[in-house]
Design an enzyme around this catalytic site. Structure first.
Site, PDB file in Angstrom:
ATOM      1  N   HIS A   1      30.693  42.413  29.965  1.00  0.00           N
ATOM      2  CA  HIS A   1      29.424  42.100  30.610  1.00  0.00           C
ATOM      3  C   HIS A   1      28.359  41.995  29.521  1.00  0.00           C
ATOM      4  O   HIS A   1      28.477  42.625  28.466  1.00  0.00           O
ATOM      5  CB  HIS A   1      29.020  43.199  31.595  1.00  0.00           C
ATOM      6  CG  HIS A   1      29.859  43.241  32.826  1.00  0.00           C
ATOM      7  ND1 HIS A   1      29.365  43.669  34.038  1.00  0.00           N
ATOM      8  CD2 HIS A   1      31.151  42.916  33.055  1.00  0.00           C
ATOM      9  CE1 HIS A   1      30.306  43.615  34.953  1.00  0.00           C
ATOM     10  NE2 HIS A   1      31.423  43.163  34.366  1.00  0.00           N
ATOM     11  N   ALA A   2      27.360  41.206  29.780  1.00  0.00           N
ATOM     12  CA  ALA A   2      26.266  41.075  28.809  1.00  0.00           C
ATOM     13  C   ALA A   2      25.567  42.419  28.621  1.00  0.00           C
ATOM     14  O   ALA A   2      25.267  43.127  29.586  1.00  0.00           O
ATOM     15  CB  ALA A   2      25.274  40.029  29.285  1.00  0.00           C
TER      16      ALA A   2
END
Length: 214
Positions: free
Chosen positions: A86-87
């Site tokens: 995930h970012a």
């Protein structure tokens, strides 16, 4: 005349034990490379190895899983690939963009790419124990052993035994000079008839015999 060894494309090479399978017989994905004689052992069968064991592996990510020759992979081993990332460049790690309906607008793909770890590479003659987890971008060196239920988040040196969460080196299997020579000999790259002729040296602990194997 000695036998030439099994066919590495045999789906179930151990008679009466369909739980064991040479992975080359089942893996067809272009982003996964498996060496000869590497096998997966699962009471539900090895046929669904990719679906059960290789998670978050998407073509558009571009990462590969590379497994060398003569690896032994136990039931429930999991390879977590880069698609699980995930970012982490902003305040939230929530993947708003994948749900659409306007949430995809303004999404910057570079925020995901910033967390990419590269290919996951398992060397030759590696033993990965029951329910171990291999995290993205890890390299496990030739001859290494990964203990059951370990979480491997960093590279593993050749011929090391690692265990725990996160996995740490428990000990080296052999002295440094022996490891260096084994990595030079690279018996797993020999022709199969040569391997077959020299099984006693390969599965024994006589380095001189391995040196002189012809």
């Amino acid at each position: 005349m000695p036998a030439a060894g099994p066919d590495p494309l045999t789906p179930h090479p151990v008679p009466g034990h369909p739980r064991v399978g040479f992975l080359k017989a089942f893996v067809r994905q272009a982003n996964i490379e498996v060496g000869d004689f590497s096998y997966y052992d699962d009471p539900e069968g090895p046929e669904a190895f990719v679906e059960r064991c290789v998670l978050h592996h998407y073509d558009f990510m571009g990462d590969r899983l590379v497994i060398g020759r003569f690896c032994a992979i136990a039931t429930g081993v999991t390879f977590i690939m880069n698609g699980a990332n995930h970012a982490m460049t902003g305040f939230s790690t929530y993947p708003f963009n994948i749900f659409g309906h306007g949430w995809e607008e303004g999404f910057d793909w570079a925020t995901i790419q910033a967390g990419f770890k590269g290919d996951t590479v398992i060397g030759n003659d590696v033993w990965i124990g029951h329910e171990a987890t291999i995290m993205p971008g890890v390299t496990v060196g030739d001859g290494a052993v990964v203990a059951a239920k370990s979480v491997v988040a960093a590279d593993v040196p050749p011929y090391a035994i690692v265990g725990g969460n996160p996995a740490k080196v428990v000990r080296q299997r052999f002295a440094d000079e022996v490891v260096a020579e084994l990595l030079s000999i690279r018996w797993w790259d020999w022709e199969i008839d040569r391997i077959t002729r020299n099984l006693d040296a390969i599965r024994g602990a006589d380095l001189e015999a391995l040196r002189n194997a012809a």
